[in-house]
Scaffold this motif. Sequence first.
Motif, PDB file in Angstrom:
ATOM      1  N   ARG A   1       0.998  -1.338   0.063  1.00 34.99           N
ATOM      2  CA  ARG A   1       0.153  -0.359  -0.328  1.00 34.99           C
ATOM      3  C   ARG A   1       0.622   1.078   0.364  1.00 34.99           C
ATOM      4  O   ARG A   1       0.446   2.234  -0.151  1.00 34.99           O
ATOM      5  CB  ARG A   1      -0.942   0.179   0.969  1.00 34.99           C
ATOM      6  N   GLU A   2       2.173   0.994   0.763  1.00 34.25           N
ATOM      7  CA  GLU A   2       2.825   2.106   0.825  1.00 34.25           C
ATOM      8  C   GLU A   2       3.797   2.577  -0.239  1.00 34.25           C
ATOM      9  O   GLU A   2       4.587   3.557  -0.850  1.00 34.25           O
ATOM     10  CB  GLU A   2       3.797   2.090   1.693  1.00 34.25           C
ATOM     11  N   ALA A   3       3.342   1.294  -1.430  1.00 32.63           N
ATOM     12  CA  ALA A   3       5.145   1.990  -2.380  1.00 32.63           C
ATOM     13  C   ALA A   3       4.068   2.497  -3.867  1.00 32.63           C
ATOM     14  O   ALA A   3       3.656   2.383  -3.958  1.00 32.63           O
ATOM     15  CB  ALA A   3       4.832   0.150  -3.127  1.00 32.63           C
ATOM     16  N   GLU A   4       5.395   3.389  -4.229  1.00 30.36           N
ATOM     17  CA  GLU A   4       4.878   4.056  -5.485  1.00 30.36           C
ATOM     18  C   GLU A   4       5.135   2.865  -6.954  1.00 30.36           C
ATOM     19  O   GLU A   4       4.428   2.898  -7.941  1.00 30.36           O
ATOM     20  CB  GLU A   4       5.831   5.250  -5.653  1.00 30.36           C
ATOM     21  N   LEU A   5       6.256   2.274  -6.163  1.00 30.89           N
ATOM     22  CA  LEU A   5       6.154   1.493  -8.170  1.00 30.89           C
ATOM     23  C   LEU A   5       6.746  -0.511  -7.502  1.00 30.89           C
ATOM     24  O   LEU A   5       6.695  -0.383  -6.595  1.00 30.89           O
ATOM     25  CB  LEU A   5       7.381   1.736  -8.484  1.00 30.89           C
ATOM     26  N   ILE A   6       5.341  -1.367  -8.290  1.00 31.29           N
ATOM     27  CA  ILE A   6       5.651  -2.474  -7.564  1.00 31.29           C
ATOM     28  C   ILE A   6       6.286  -2.851  -9.088  1.00 31.29           C
ATOM     29  O   ILE A   6       5.925  -3.153 -10.663  1.00 31.29           O
ATOM     30  CB  ILE A   6       3.862  -3.193  -8.012  1.00 31.29           C
ATOM     31  N   ILE A   7       7.269  -4.227  -9.017  1.00 33.32           N
ATOM     32  CA  ILE A   7       8.213  -4.703  -9.774  1.00 33.32           C
ATOM     33  C   ILE A   7       7.624  -6.136  -9.858  1.00 33.32           C
ATOM     34  O   ILE A   7       8.299  -6.577  -8.646  1.00 33.32           O
ATOM     35  CB  ILE A   7       9.206  -4.596  -9.739  1.00 33.32           C
ATOM     36  N   LEU A   8       6.540  -6.187 -10.796  1.00 34.40           N
ATOM     37  CA  LEU A   8       6.482  -7.687 -10.850  1.00 34.40           C
ATOM     38  C   LEU A   8       7.168  -8.491 -11.650  1.00 34.40           C
ATOM     39  O   LEU A   8       8.130  -8.462 -12.622  1.00 34.40           O
ATOM     40  CB  LEU A   8       5.836  -8.326 -11.687  1.00 34.40           C
ATOM     41  N   ALA A   9       7.879  -9.641 -10.612  1.00 31.30           N
ATOM     42  CA  ALA A   9       9.821 -10.598 -11.240  1.00 31.30           C
ATOM     43  C   ALA A   9       9.230 -11.905 -10.903  1.00 31.30           C
ATOM     44  O   ALA A   9      10.388 -12.680  -9.881  1.00 31.30           O
ATOM     45  CB  ALA A   9      10.805  -9.818 -10.336  1.00 31.30           C
ATOM     46  N   THR A  10       7.817 -12.727 -11.160  1.00 30.78           N
ATOM     47  CA  THR A  10       7.876 -13.739 -10.865  1.00 30.78           C
ATOM     48  C   THR A  10       8.102 -14.798 -12.471  1.00 30.78           C
ATOM     49  O   THR A  10       8.785 -14.153 -12.997  1.00 30.78           O
ATOM     50  CB  THR A  10       6.184 -13.723 -10.392  1.00 30.78           C
ATOM     51  N   LYS A  11       7.799 -15.706 -12.313  1.00 29.93           N
ATOM     52  CA  LYS A  11       7.628 -17.016 -12.872  1.00 29.93           C
ATOM     53  C   LYS A  11       6.312 -16.832 -13.680  1.00 29.93           C
ATOM     54  O   LYS A  11       5.276 -16.610 -12.999  1.00 29.93           O
ATOM     55  CB  LYS A  11       7.715 -18.203 -12.954  1.00 29.93           C
ATOM     56  N   PRO A  12       6.769 -17.227 -14.987  1.00 31.41           N
ATOM     57  CA  PRO A  12       5.036 -16.603 -15.881  1.00 31.41           C
ATOM     58  C   PRO A  12       4.256 -17.897 -14.867  1.00 31.41           C
ATOM     59  O   PRO A  12       3.239 -16.739 -14.950  1.00 31.41           O
ATOM     60  CB  PRO A  12       5.808 -17.043 -16.851  1.00 31.41           C
ATOM     61  N   LYS A  13       4.709 -18.729 -14.252  1.00 34.37           N
ATOM     62  CA  LYS A  13       3.532 -19.550 -14.672  1.00 34.37           C
ATOM     63  C   LYS A  13       2.805 -19.020 -13.595  1.00 34.37           C
ATOM     64  O   LYS A  13       1.930 -19.760 -12.881  1.00 34.37           O
ATOM     65  CB  LYS A  13       3.699 -21.341 -14.508  1.00 34.37           C
ATOM     66  N   ASP A  14       3.209 -18.436 -12.783  1.00 31.67           N
ATOM     67  CA  ASP A  14       2.516 -17.904 -11.150  1.00 31.67           C
ATOM     68  C   ASP A  14       2.432 -16.372 -11.175  1.00 31.67           C
ATOM     69  O   ASP A  14       1.233 -16.147 -10.412  1.00 31.67           O
ATOM     70  CB  ASP A  14       3.719 -18.326 -10.238  1.00 31.67           C
ATOM     71  N   SER A  15       1.777 -15.943 -12.139  1.00 34.56           N
ATOM     72  CA  SER A  15       2.041 -14.092 -12.445  1.00 34.56           C
ATOM     73  C   SER A  15       0.286 -14.447 -12.056  1.00 34.56           C
ATOM     74  O   SER A  15       0.364 -12.956 -11.050  1.00 34.56           O
ATOM     75  CB  SER A  15       2.504 -14.039 -14.126  1.00 34.56           C
ATOM     76  N   LYS A  16      -0.403 -15.366 -12.640  1.00 35.35           N
ATOM     77  CA  LYS A  16      -2.276 -14.437 -11.899  1.00 35.35           C
ATOM     78  C   LYS A  16      -2.023 -15.123 -10.931  1.00 35.35           C
ATOM     79  O   LYS A  16      -2.952 -14.578 -10.046  1.00 35.35           O
ATOM     80  CB  LYS A  16      -3.096 -15.449 -13.393  1.00 35.35           C
ATOM     81  N   GLN A  17      -1.776 -15.742 -10.207  1.00 41.03           N
ATOM     82  CA  GLN A  17      -1.813 -16.423  -8.921  1.00 41.03           C
ATOM     83  C   GLN A  17      -1.128 -15.500  -7.620  1.00 41.03           C
ATOM     84  O   GLN A  17      -1.601 -14.632  -6.998  1.00 41.03           O
ATOM     85  CB  GLN A  17      -1.779 -18.153  -8.694  1.00 41.03           C
ATOM     86  N   VAL A  18      -0.121 -14.814  -8.511  1.00 41.52           N
ATOM     87  CA  VAL A  18       0.251 -13.577  -7.828  1.00 41.52           C
ATOM     88  C   VAL A  18      -0.432 -12.492  -7.660  1.00 41.52           C
ATOM     89  O   VAL A  18      -0.735 -11.449  -6.551  1.00 41.52           O
ATOM     90  CB  VAL A  18       2.055 -13.557  -7.775  1.00 41.52           C
ATOM     91  N   MET A  19      -0.518 -12.102  -9.205  1.00 44.84           N
ATOM     92  CA  MET A  19      -1.780 -10.571  -8.866  1.00 44.84           C
ATOM     93  C   MET A  19      -3.247 -10.751  -8.169  1.00 44.84           C
ATOM     94  O   MET A  19      -3.040 -10.107  -7.725  1.00 44.84           O
ATOM     95  CB  MET A  19      -1.520 -10.559 -10.352  1.00 44.84           C
ATOM     96  N   CYS A  20      -3.552 -11.764  -8.388  1.00 42.29           N
ATOM     97  CA  CYS A  20      -4.568 -12.271  -7.408  1.00 42.29           C
ATOM     98  C   CYS A  20      -4.590 -12.519  -5.525  1.00 42.29           C
ATOM     99  O   CYS A  20      -5.150 -11.013  -4.794  1.00 42.29           O
ATOM    100  CB  CYS A  20      -5.573 -13.607  -7.833  1.00 42.29           C
ATOM    101  N   GLU A  21      -3.388 -12.802  -5.468  1.00 49.75           N
ATOM    102  CA  GLU A  21      -2.810 -12.253  -4.030  1.00 49.75           C
ATOM    103  C   GLU A  21      -2.690 -10.603  -3.784  1.00 49.75           C
ATOM    104  O   GLU A  21      -2.973 -10.154  -2.481  1.00 49.75           O
ATOM    105  CB  GLU A  21      -1.757 -13.477  -3.242  1.00 49.75           C
ATOM    106  N   ILE A  22      -2.000 -10.320  -4.533  1.00 48.27           N
ATOM    107  CA  ILE A  22      -1.599  -8.510  -3.871  1.00 48.27           C
ATOM    108  C   ILE A  22      -2.282  -7.337  -4.716  1.00 48.27           C
ATOM    109  O   ILE A  22      -2.856  -6.292  -4.690  1.00 48.27           O
ATOM    110  CB  ILE A  22      -0.199  -8.322  -4.777  1.00 48.27           C
ATOM    111  N   ALA A  23      -3.687  -7.966  -5.157  1.00 48.67           N
ATOM    112  CA  ALA A  23      -4.165  -6.997  -5.911  1.00 48.67           C
ATOM    113  C   ALA A  23      -4.655  -5.977  -5.540  1.00 48.67           C
ATOM    114  O   ALA A  23      -5.112  -5.495  -5.073  1.00 48.67           O
ATOM    115  CB  ALA A  23      -5.896  -7.523  -7.202  1.00 48.67           C
ATOM    116  N   ASN A  24      -5.788  -6.708  -4.181  1.00 48.43           N
ATOM    117  CA  ASN A  24      -6.387  -5.167  -2.991  1.00 48.43           C
ATOM    118  C   ASN A  24      -5.593  -5.140  -1.800  1.00 48.43           C
ATOM    119  O   ASN A  24      -5.897  -3.612  -1.450  1.00 48.43           O
ATOM    120  CB  ASN A  24      -7.207  -6.589  -1.784  1.00 48.43           C
ATOM    121  N   TYR A  25      -4.444  -4.979  -2.541  1.00 52.37           N
ATOM    122  CA  TYR A  25      -3.322  -4.113  -1.313  1.00 52.37           C
ATOM    123  C   TYR A  25      -2.233  -2.854  -1.984  1.00 52.37           C
ATOM    124  O   TYR A  25      -2.140  -1.921  -1.257  1.00 52.37           O
ATOM    125  CB  TYR A  25      -2.300  -5.469  -0.905  1.00 52.37           C
ATOM    126  N   LEU A  26      -2.766  -2.787  -3.092  1.00 51.51           N
ATOM    127  CA  LEU A  26      -2.217  -1.717  -3.681  1.00 51.51           C
ATOM    128  C   LEU A  26      -3.016  -1.114  -3.759  1.00 51.51           C
ATOM    129  O   LEU A  26      -4.444  -0.504  -4.107  1.00 51.51           O
ATOM    130  CB  LEU A  26      -2.365  -2.368  -5.852  1.00 51.51           C
TER     131      LEU A  26
END
Length: 269
Positions: free
Chosen positions: A62-87
Amino acid sequence: MGTIVFVGAGSMAEAMIAGIVNNEVMPAKDVFVMNKSDDERLFYMQQSYGVSLVCNERNALREAELIILATKPKDSKQVMCEIANYLHDNAAVLSVIAGVSIETIENGLGKRPIARSMPNTSATIGKSASGVSMNELVDSNLRKRILDLLSSIGIVREFEEDELHTVTALSGSGPAYVYYMVEALEEAAIAKGLSNEVARELIIQTFEGAAAMLRQTGEEPERLRKNVTSPGGTTEAGLKALENRLFKETIQHCINSAERRSRELGALS
């Protein structure tokens, strides 16, 4: 730029963090790193680069100005689902995930400023060759900051998003092709009696010299190649062996295969 959070702590994240910290782009304490489960990897990153570890995902994101997504492609959807509500609404996203489109990131994290880039691991020493594409919500100020960030780890060029598949195949994966060629040259030299140490030294200097000639002279590689090649000489003999084994066609197949895989990864994400 305020705090940034790396979501993912793999080799690409480490390369970028090393470049950012070593080139003093921003204080290491303002660079946060999180991943799903590998605490040992996170502690290594903290000890190696002085970065901060994410103890509370909600607050850090919530405090970050920039989020850098650096996961593996296969994990990207799950990771975005997990962090979406915090941004927070104004948080920007820079993705360095191979193949994953801006549209996919918008679907996962909402409409917000999003840039998609493909650096390479030479970012560790400030020598990356990066391509980047941005959506229409990236304003001129943020665009400059993203370009400055990527410039701190090497050179960066802007592309249409679809071209990033080729950039990924060429410069994103490119260092591996060079290392593979070095392996082959070393094996050939050692088979002919040179020591590993001497072969490595000669090969590195040869690559550095050839790259410097290309950059400093501005000559076409064809011209430089012909300048080295005497009729009936050793270089001509070596080049003919490469031609006979379809060297250029093999390189074309290499780029085509990597580009196709980039598109496949995007389709799977």
